[in-house]
Design a protein around this motif. Structure first.
Motif, PDB file in Angstrom:
ATOM      1  N   THR A 186      -0.684  52.083  91.406  1.00 40.30           N
ATOM      2  CA  THR A 186       0.634  52.696  91.458  1.00 40.30           C
ATOM      3  C   THR A 186       1.518  51.933  92.437  1.00 40.30           C
ATOM      4  O   THR A 186       1.036  51.199  93.295  1.00 40.30           O
ATOM      5  CB  THR A 186       0.544  54.167  91.883  1.00 40.30           C
ATOM      6  N   ARG A 197      -3.013  50.645  96.434  1.00 38.23           N
ATOM      7  CA  ARG A 197      -1.627  50.762  95.992  1.00 38.23           C
ATOM      8  C   ARG A 197      -0.848  49.488  96.290  1.00 38.23           C
ATOM      9  O   ARG A 197      -1.208  48.703  97.154  1.00 38.23           O
ATOM     10  CB  ARG A 197      -0.966  51.948  96.710  1.00 38.23           C
ATOM     11  N   GLN A 245       1.987  61.396  96.592  1.00 37.67           N
ATOM     12  CA  GLN A 245       2.369  61.419  95.189  1.00 37.67           C
ATOM     13  C   GLN A 245       3.879  61.587  95.085  1.00 37.67           C
ATOM     14  O   GLN A 245       4.416  62.636  95.434  1.00 37.67           O
ATOM     15  CB  GLN A 245       1.653  62.554  94.446  1.00 37.67           C
TER      16      GLN A 245
END
Length: 634
Positions: free
Chosen positions: A26, A107, A235
């Motif tokens: 992500t 990430r 998130q």
């Protein structure tokens, strides 16, 4: 032989697996912000250093630069990793936005290091406009400062929903939990109304590394994550796919008669072959015929993808338009409410014309009303006539032509704009659109059987606006009055709008602040336009000191209808004449905002007629204007 032949294949497979893992990670965009010397650049440098993303040659250069520019004594000054400009290093401040990419096993990140100085607030807003998360740094010794509040508010205004409160330099207060708790409570109290989705406080020392990537044994009382742990786990709301389809048209590609493609990057949503879409501005419906990319045609494309879309029908669309989902169309309006962050040293003035630029469109616009200004300390809404540098306010705007947009809260990509000074081309403000204004939705242009051409023909003349500008006492009114007499005597239909006379009636409620002067000219320009519709030759005699407003007046009129006449009389001569005794009072400080004394006069740069008045009689100057007009009518 056979074993060695397998090595390249194995290496390729390992490389492909590595690349596949990178693609699956992500992405998080975040920025560091806060007041001056809170340690923003040092924090990013520490992150890069601790995650082992600095090459050996970079480390050697950093050590050398630390000895030359550093503020950390014999230690490495991590701020120098991102303070790349020579001016930044010499002054020890961040000026421009510095972007850095890095990745961990979990990430990928893009971080924007933004300036803390108030004068570079525009750069902070630039960094915040694309970020998902803000790290707001606070010096544990200094506490919450005005710039801390301003940056937090701007982050909220620009759609950031996640905040890390980094209480930095905790080592300089002996890792005192009481100091940390007090600052967290103070910050939460003023940030509560901003409705951040998460607000995570972390005590840290960017210089020493405490709680940046590793837990500090000196803050055992801190039960939360380290900064890196939080950045890897948070998130963010990446819901571009869930939003309606939007493709701002950046270019129309027509290499031949058989190919007409609309190029751009999909701002939100997704599109597939056969989907029904709408050209937002015209409302014309059609279907997607092909989706063309550099890698070939696709059956479907999603947000973030650069595409060229071919449509089933010939439709009228160009750069600045938008292709949108037929079932979820954006707003198309020329009046709307927006929050504006003002950057420029010259105040935002209602009525003044600016260029409004969106991602692909640009249109002249003006602020019609400032609903309120926001106090960045108390966040109270205050009445205001202008916005000064770094102030934030809710404004109503009017554009010369309708633009396509969504509310910024619904779509950051299609709900933002910048304002540009039309004279200097400087970006002077940024805005986020709240909603369209419906106040004029029941008002439409009424078709009239007699138009301006018919009215002018009945008077046997071409309508014009003869706009006299110059200092007080320059002779504008005298020359305009004599010219009207001459035109009237020759059978012309005229009207003279004089600055003093208009202020006794139409503009009697206006003073002489910059904002009032802009409104003064706006109203007179509207009246002059109506008079030209009536077929008249309108003589306007106003100081009209600002180029922007004279340009606004010009653009209201039909092409070649506006004639700017600069009555050029030196300041010393105007002050000597002083027919109303105003210069004497202004020079003694008894009159404020007097043009030429404590308020500027911006001389015309390309006036159609430039009258040098020194040593010349008004009658001679009138003959010069009349000769120019006669020459133009031939």
């Amino acid at each position: 032989m056979h074993g060695r032949a397998q090595e390249p294949a194995a290496q390729n497979e390992e490389l492909n697996e590595f690349l596949a893992r990178q693609e699956e990670k992500t992405f998080l965009r975040f920025l560091t912000c806060g007041s001056v010397d809170d340690g923003k650049s040092t924090l990013i440098g520490r992150l890069l250093y601790d995650t082992k993303l600095i090459l050996e040659d970079q480390l050697a250069t950093l050590e050398s630069d630390s000895r030359k520019y550093g503020t950390a004594g014999a230690d490495i000054d991590f701020a120098l990793l991102v303070d790349g400009l020579e001016a930044e290093r010499e002054q020890g401040i961040t000026i421009d936005v510095a972007y850095r990419f890095f990745a961990t096993d979990s990430r990928k990140f893009i971080v924007a290091d933004t300036p803390g100085h108030e004068q570079y607030t525009r750069n902070m807003a630039t960094g915040a406009s694309t970020a998902d998360l803000a790290i707001v740094l606070v010096d544990a010794r200094q506490g919450i400062l005005t710039q801390t509040r301003r940056h937090t508010f701007i982050a909220s205004l620009l759609g950031i929903r996640h905040v890390v409160l980094a209480v930095n330099k905790i080592d300089l207060v002996d890792f005192d939990q009481a100091v940390f708790d007090r600052l967290v409570e103070e910050y939460r109290s003023f940030a509560a109304e901003m409705n951040f989705a998460t607000l995570t406080p972390i005590p840290m020392s960017a210089k020493l590394g405490d709680n940046v990537t590793m837990r500090s044994p000196k803050t055992v009382w801190h039960q939360g994550p380290t900064l890196l742990e939080y950045l890897e786990a948070v998130q963010v709301d990446d819901d571009l796919m869930a939003k309606p389809f939007r493709l701002p048209v950046q270019y129309v590609n027509r290499p031949n008669a058989d190919f007409r493609g609309f190029c751009g990057t999909i701002a939100s949503g997704a599109i597939a072959e056969g989907d029904e879409i709408v050209v937002a501005r015209s409302g014309r419906r059609t279907k997607v015929k092909r989706i063309v990319t550099a890698d070939g045609d696709l059956p479907r494309a999603e947000a973030g993808r650069a595409v060229t879309i071919l449509l089933a029908d010939e439709v009228d669309a160009s750069r600045g338009d938008m292709l949108v989902a037929a079932a979820a169309r954006p707003e198309v309006a020329d009046q709307f409410a927006a929050n504006i962050v003002w950057f420029d040293e010259h105040a935002l003035v209602p009525g003044r014309s600016y260029l409004l630029r969106t991602e692909t469109d640009q249109v002249p616009a003006s602020i019609t009303d400032i609903r309120h200004r926001v106090d960045v300390n108390s966040f109270a809404h205050e009445a205001a006539r202008t916005l000064e540098i770094n102030e934030v306010g809710l404004c109503h705007l009017s554009t010369q032509a309708p633009i396509v947009f969504d509310a910024y809260a619904e779509n950051r990509a299609t709900g933002a704009f910048v304002l540009v000074d039309r004279m200097t081309n400087r970006t002077v403000g940024t805005g986020t659109i709240e909603h369209a204004l419906r106040r004029a939705s029941n008002i439409h242009w009424q078709d009239l059987d007699i138009d301006r051409a018919a009215r002018a023909a009945a008077k046997h003349q071409a309508p014009h606006v003869l706009w006299f500008t110059g200092l007080s006492g320059s002779g504008k009114s005298t020359i305009a009055n004599l010219l009207e007499k001459k035109l009237h005597a020759s059978g012309r239909h005229t009207y003279l709008l004089d600055g003093d006379n208009v202020r006794h009636g139409l503009n009697r409620d206006l003073g002489f602040t910059e904002a009032d002067r802009v409104e003064n000219i706006r109203r007179v320009s509207e009246v002059a336009r109506l008079m030209t519709d009536a077929g008249l030759i309108v003589l306007v005699s106003f100081i009209s000191p600002f180029r922007a407003e004279r340009r606004m007046a010009r653009e209201m009129m039909a092409e070649s209808e506006f004639v700017e006449i600069f009555v050029d009389t030196p300041f010393e001569e105007c002050a000597r004449r002083d027919p109303k005794g105003l210069y004497a009072k202004a020079l003694k400080g008894k009159i404020k905002n007097f043009t030429g004394v404590d308020s500027p006069y911006e001389e015309p740069e390309n006036a159609e007629i430039h009258l040098h008045t020194t040593g010349r009689a008004p009658e001679e100057l009138v003959e010069e204007i009349a000769a120019w007009l006669d020459g133009r009518s031939r």
